[in-house]
Design an enzyme around this catalytic site. Structure first.
Site, PDB file in Angstrom:
ATOM      1  N   ASP A 109      11.319   8.198   5.736  1.00  0.00           N
ATOM      2  CA  ASP A 109      10.619   7.658   4.645  1.00  0.00           C
ATOM      3  C   ASP A 109      11.266   7.323   3.259  1.00  0.00           C
ATOM      4  O   ASP A 109      12.341   6.630   3.430  1.00  0.00           O
ATOM      5  CB  ASP A 109       9.536   8.773   4.421  1.00  0.00           C
ATOM      6  CG  ASP A 109       8.257   8.126   3.411  1.00  0.00           C
ATOM      7  OD1 ASP A 109       7.502   7.555   4.025  1.00  0.00           O
ATOM      8  OD2 ASP A 109       8.430   8.834   2.252  1.00  0.00           O
ATOM      9  N   TYR A 210       7.320   5.543  -6.602  1.00  0.00           N
ATOM     10  CA  TYR A 210       6.723   4.153  -6.264  1.00  0.00           C
ATOM     11  C   TYR A 210       6.667   3.396  -7.657  1.00  0.00           C
ATOM     12  O   TYR A 210       6.672   2.172  -7.658  1.00  0.00           O
ATOM     13  CB  TYR A 210       5.208   4.405  -5.763  1.00  0.00           C
ATOM     14  CG  TYR A 210       5.130   5.006  -4.327  1.00  0.00           C
ATOM     15  CD1 TYR A 210       5.213   4.245  -3.305  1.00  0.00           C
ATOM     16  CD2 TYR A 210       5.333   6.389  -4.172  1.00  0.00           C
ATOM     17  CE1 TYR A 210       5.163   4.739  -2.038  1.00  0.00           C
ATOM     18  CE2 TYR A 210       5.330   6.974  -2.975  1.00  0.00           C
ATOM     19  CZ  TYR A 210       5.403   6.077  -1.757  1.00  0.00           C
ATOM     20  OH  TYR A 210       5.212   6.661  -0.618  1.00  0.00           O
ATOM     21  N   HIS A 266       4.255   8.391  12.168  1.00  0.00           N
ATOM     22  CA  HIS A 266       5.242   8.394  10.920  1.00  0.00           C
ATOM     23  C   HIS A 266       6.141   9.410  10.646  1.00  0.00           C
ATOM     24  O   HIS A 266       7.187   9.417  10.462  1.00  0.00           O
ATOM     25  CB  HIS A 266       4.637   7.851   9.484  1.00  0.00           C
ATOM     26  CG  HIS A 266       5.440   8.053   8.462  1.00  0.00           C
ATOM     27  ND1 HIS A 266       6.276   6.915   8.045  1.00  0.00           N
ATOM     28  CD2 HIS A 266       5.504   8.834   7.305  1.00  0.00           C
ATOM     29  CE1 HIS A 266       6.875   7.036   7.067  1.00  0.00           C
ATOM     30  NE2 HIS A 266       6.508   8.323   6.394  1.00  0.00           N
TER      31      HIS A 266
END
Length: 294
Positions: A109, A210, A266
């Site tokens: 990730d 982010y 994921h």
């Protein structure tokens, strides 16, 4: 929050970086070749708990980094503190503190994004790279305009909002659990999220990664990687589509392998630890001049 090997207990490795203290779980054979393990969002070092012992059994030492924003003593304020060069610098500081000239680097990730950055900027410090789930940044950007990746990545825009994402992700109600379960997390993983992310106050730091994206340097993602690389992707990943996965090969100028895991969400390290460990070990042993780790 530990990927420690119960057969080889050692104190966590603490090291300084920019006035902070970062932590890495150091386990496995002390004389084994080192593998740096980089977690993603919203997880911490425990995401490697099922993978690390398999790497130890193959003769490797693992250093699972509790990354900035997550580690309680390394939560800087301000979005710019979470730009990719800073995250890459943390990994280099870990290698320096551990007295390692280089290491195999593995990331899942967001940890994969950092791993790509380390391999691109410091190829002399990376023996091999295994990136899990997240493709090369340039492949990801291309996929954003040439596939459904933009739709899959809607949450990146949402995470730019102030306070609301923190409130939603920390809510005691069912909404966060429902979203995480929809991405494939099990009840056990969701409880770990509650214990390690929400209860410890790590959500704002994780979101900082982010929120630093608008400050990324132009062109920083275009550099080709020139170390032996394996990219591991799963076909039931709701966040990351096939477009970026299939374009990653174009951005590696070295021996490259693509491993696709079918029927897997994921959360590859949690869901398929044995297959992932095999891919990591196969990549590590394939590098010129690299032994078996024992």
């Amino acid at each position: 929050m530990s990927a420690a090997d119960p057969n080889n207990p050692r104190p966590d490795l603490w090291f300084p970086r920019d006035g902070m203290e970062l932590r890495a779980v150091d386990s496995g054979p002390e004389d084994g070749e080192a593998i740096v393990l980089l977690h993603g969002f919203p997880q911490r070092t425990s995401s490697w708990d099922r993978v690390a012992p398999l790497l130890h059994a193959a003769g490797y030492r693992t250093l699972a980094l509790d990354q900035r924003g997550y580690c309680e003593s390394a939560r800087p304020r301000g979005r710019r503190a979470y730009r990719l060069p800073e995250l890459v610098g943390d990994v280099i500081a870990l290698l320096d503190s551990a007295g390692l000239a280089d290491a195999h680097v593995v990331g899942h990730d967001w940890g994969a994004a950092v791993a790509w950055g380390v391999a691109g900027a410091y190829p002399n410090r990376v023996r091999t790279l295994t990136a899990v789930s997240v493709p090369h940044p340039a492949a990801f950007l291309t996929a954003m305009v040439r596939s459904d990746q933009l739709l899959r990545s809607w949450y990146i825009g949402f995470f730019q909002l102030p306070l609301i994402p923190e409130l939603m992700l920390s809510s005691p109600g069912p909404r966060p659990e429902k979203a995480l379960a929809g991405m494939g997390m099990t009840p056990e993983m969701i409880q770990r999220y509650r214990d390690e992310m929400v209860a410890t106050g790590a959500i704002p730091g994780g979101l900082g990664w982010y929120r630093a994206l608008p400050f990324a340097a132009p062109g920083a993602a275009t550099a080709k990687v020139r170390v032996p690389t394996t990219f591991v992707w799963s076909d039931r990943d709701t966040a990351l589509g096939r477009g970026g996965a299939e374009r990653t090969r174009e951005h590696v100028d070295a021996d490259y392998r693509f491993v696709e895991m079918n029927g897997v969400s994921h959360w590859i390290p949690d869901e398929r630890p044995a297959e992932l460990a095999d891919a990591i070990v196969d990549r590590a042993r394939s590098a010129p001049g690299v032994g078996t780790g024992g």
